[in-house]
Design a protein around this motif. Structure first.
Motif, PDB file in Angstrom:
ATOM      1  N   GLY A 178      -4.430 -53.137  39.451  1.00  0.00           N
ATOM      2  CA  GLY A 178      -4.942 -52.737  38.141  1.00  0.00           C
ATOM      3  C   GLY A 178      -3.943 -51.847  37.420  1.00  0.00           C
ATOM      4  N   ALA A 179      -4.150 -51.727  36.119  1.00  0.00           N
ATOM      5  CA  ALA A 179      -3.193 -50.980  35.304  1.00  0.00           C
ATOM      6  C   ALA A 179      -3.224 -49.476  35.581  1.00  0.00           C
ATOM      7  CB  ALA A 179      -3.460 -51.248  33.830  1.00  0.00           C
ATOM      8  N   TYR A 207      -5.018 -42.995  25.596  1.00  0.00           N
ATOM      9  CA  TYR A 207      -5.715 -43.176  26.871  1.00  0.00           C
ATOM     10  C   TYR A 207      -5.348 -41.960  27.743  1.00  0.00           C
ATOM     11  CZ  TYR A 207      -6.929 -45.674  31.211  1.00  0.00           C
ATOM     12  OH  TYR A 207      -7.485 -46.058  32.401  1.00  0.00           O
ATOM     13  N   CYS A 212       0.861 -48.253  23.716  1.00  0.00           N
ATOM     14  CA  CYS A 212      -0.324 -49.031  24.079  1.00  0.00           C
ATOM     15  C   CYS A 212      -0.719 -49.853  22.855  1.00  0.00           C
ATOM     16  CB  CYS A 212      -1.453 -48.067  24.458  1.00  0.00           C
ATOM     17  SG  CYS A 212      -2.980 -48.903  24.880  1.00  0.00           S
ATOM     18  N   ASN A 248      -5.941 -48.393  22.854  1.00  0.00           N
ATOM     19  CA  ASN A 248      -7.167 -47.686  23.205  1.00  0.00           C
ATOM     20  C   ASN A 248      -6.876 -46.218  22.920  1.00  0.00           C
ATOM     21  OD1 ASN A 248      -9.477 -46.626  24.249  1.00  0.00           O
ATOM     22  ND2 ASN A 248      -8.982 -47.013  26.396  1.00  0.00           N
ATOM     23  N   SER A 269      -3.360 -55.931  32.782  1.00  0.00           N
ATOM     24  CA  SER A 269      -4.567 -55.824  33.582  1.00  0.00           C
ATOM     25  C   SER A 269      -5.456 -57.028  33.325  1.00  0.00           C
ATOM     26  CB  SER A 269      -5.283 -54.545  33.138  1.00  0.00           C
ATOM     27  OG  SER A 269      -6.602 -54.539  33.608  1.00  0.00           O
ATOM     28  N   LYS A 293     -10.075 -56.235  31.311  1.00  0.00           N
ATOM     29  CA  LYS A 293     -10.785 -56.550  30.078  1.00  0.00           C
ATOM     30  C   LYS A 293     -10.545 -58.005  29.689  1.00  0.00           C
ATOM     31  CE  LYS A 293     -11.533 -52.295  30.533  1.00  0.00           C
ATOM     32  NZ  LYS A 293     -11.256 -51.116  29.759  1.00  0.00           N
TER      33      LYS A 293
HETATM   34  C1  LIG Z   1      -5.191 -48.538  27.690  1.00  0.00           C
HETATM   35  C2  LIG Z   1      -5.666 -48.774  29.067  1.00  0.00           C
HETATM   36  N1  LIG Z   1      -4.773 -48.955  30.037  1.00  0.00           N
HETATM   37  C3  LIG Z   1      -5.153 -49.153  31.301  1.00  0.00           C
HETATM   38  C4  LIG Z   1      -6.475 -49.191  31.660  1.00  0.00           C
HETATM   39  C5  LIG Z   1      -6.859 -49.366  33.098  1.00  0.00           C
HETATM   40  O1  LIG Z   1      -7.097 -50.673  33.407  1.00  0.00           O
HETATM   41  P1  LIG Z   1      -7.435 -51.119  34.902  1.00  0.00           P
HETATM   42  O2  LIG Z   1      -8.885 -51.406  34.958  1.00  0.00           O
HETATM   43  O3  LIG Z   1      -6.592 -52.355  35.107  1.00  0.00           O
HETATM   44  O4  LIG Z   1      -7.031 -50.033  35.835  1.00  0.00           O
HETATM   45  C6  LIG Z   1      -7.455 -49.008  30.685  1.00  0.00           C
HETATM   46  C7  LIG Z   1      -8.868 -49.008  31.047  1.00  0.00           C
HETATM   47  O5  LIG Z   1      -9.765 -48.741  30.311  1.00  0.00           O
HETATM   48  C8  LIG Z   1      -7.035 -48.794  29.362  1.00  0.00           C
HETATM   49  O6  LIG Z   1      -7.911 -48.596  28.377  1.00  0.00           O
END
Ligand SMILES: Cc1ncc(COP(=O)(O)O)c(C=O)c1O
Length: 395
Positions: free
Chosen positions: A106-107, A131, A172, A176, A235, A238
């Motif tokens: 995951g990110a 974020y 980003c 977000n 990731s 979403k």
């Molecule tokens: C901008 C951003 N990056 C990374 C993530 C994390 O993603 P992951 O679920 O892959 O850890 C999120 C999760 O909300 C996010 O909003």
């Protein structure tokens, strides 16, 4: 005596989601039977698509027999998945080799772990509102943070300027919390800036699948020169509903070098030391996302969230409230009406119409006076929330 990492004491407590939960809980306790509409969460509400579920089941069965059983997986990712992801980029005109793609859990994990590649003395630029993990991961490492505020004046998409001095640049897009997306020209300016200054861009593409305007870049590698200055963190959370299943990928081009060191080779060294790879079952499920069927199905789900966005945007248009995002991102970022502060507006919405969103201040000081709506809720709740908002502001 062992000394703990002193930089943890410099972290600011994150009250954002805790405060939201506390305030909401208190309201529900005082008003039993209330129908609360939660439009704040950044978590998906739709299940995994059929193609992924089928692949997951098949992979579980593989683990049941000796001939198809998989033990430890390659630390940087299974070649069947790395190749599929590289092909996915190819379709977008970005040529990558499979060993430039690293499979992750995951990110979030990657955004923290990747910092191992850079000296603690390097500084990190964070465009705010942001974020929250960007700031916190760097504070934990004792790194200097350079804050760059974005605002309504630049549509929350600031340009690089000569006064900016930073080694790591977080970008980003789609963003977000603001939902703003850098155009090709705007992103090119950041790529050129990074190459000229020897910086490295950490490009967070967690929401790229929500872009519908064909002129906007999904990947930083669509831009000239990005392979010598950028790392892209992606990731499936979403994009394909993997928030609880956990899978992502990171692209580090082989051409990315600083001080004679190759960052792709360094990351291989890092992963082979610090991980034992992502589960075979989950990677099989992930590979199904990149099939024709998987792509069609995940986009059907994304369309449902996009319809939610349209409903909310229409409501805000109707009552004349400024906002950005929503079109190419799953978040809508609105200006709080009547000059309200973001927590004040949170309380106002909760008490007047029982709608819960996210106060912009939680994403840094530049977010004060703004509010984030997520479009990941159910269509029924979104429609009802939009109606309540219109009724409240039409009075
Ligand atoms: C901008 C951003 N990056 C990374 C993530 C994390 O993603 P992951 O679920 O892959 O850890 C999120 C999760 O909300 C996010 O909003």
């Amino acid at each position: 005596m062992i000394r703990p990492n002193k930089y943890y004491s410099e972290l600011k407590d994150s009250y954002l989601f805790y405060n939201i939960a506390q305030k909401t809980k208190a309201y529900v306790e005082q008003h039993p039977g209330t129908k609360l509409l939660r439009m704040g969460i950044g978590d998906v509400s739709l299940p995994l698509c059929d193609a992924v579920i089928r692949a997951l089941h098949e992979a579980v069965d593989d683990q049941a027999s000796k001939s198809s059983f998989h033990g430890y997986m390659p630390e940087c990712g299974a070649s069947f998945l790395r190749e599929k992801i590289a092909e996915h980029y190819e379709k977008r005109g970005v040529s990558l080799s499979a060993d430039e793609v690293f499979v992750s859990s995951g990110a979030s994990d990657e955004l923290g772990d990747i910092l191992d590649l850079f000296e603690r003395s390097s500084s990190a630029l964070v465009i705010e509102p942001a974020y929250p993990a960007y700031v916190d991961a760097n504070v934990m490492a004792g790194r200097k943070i350079v804050h760059l505020s974005s605002s309504e004046e630049n549509n929350f998409l600031p340009e690089p300027g000569e006064d900016i001095k930073a080694d790591l640049l977080y970008i980003c897009s789609p963003n977000n919390p603001t939902g703003a997306v850098f155009s090709r020209e705007q992103l090119q300016a950041w790529v050129d800036f990074a190459n000229e200054n020897g910086s490295v861009i950490l490009f967070d593409a967690a929401y790229e699948a929500f872009i519908e305007d064909e002129t906007l870049p999904h990947s930083i590698f669509e831009l000239d020169g990005a392979k010598t200055c950028a790392i892209e963190i992606c990731s499936l959370s979403k994009t394909a509903g993997f928030t609880g299943t956990r899978l992502g990928y990171t692209v580090i081009p082989k051409a990315l070098k600083r001080n004679g060191m190759n960052l792709n080779e360094m990351w291989i060294r890092n992963r082979t030391t610090k991980t034992n790879g992502v589960s075979y079952i989950i990677q099989k499920g992930g590979a199904a996302v990149f099939t024709e069927e998987g792509q069609r199905q995940i986009h059907e789900n994304i369309q449902i969230y996009k319809r939610n966005a349209k409903i909310l945007m229409k409501a805000l248009d109707q009552i004349g409230i400024w906002y950005c995002g929503g079109k190419n991102a799953p978040y809508i970022w609105m200006r709080c009406p009547k000059g309200m502060k973001s927590w004040e507006f949170f309380d106002y919405l909760l008490h007047k119409i029982q709608v819960v969103g996210t106060p912009g201040e939680g994403f840094g000081a530049a977010g004060e006076g703004y509010f984030r709506f997520s479009t990941f809720g159910s269509p029924e709740d979104t429609k009802e929330a939009a109606e309540r908002i219109v009724t409240l502001f039409s009075k």
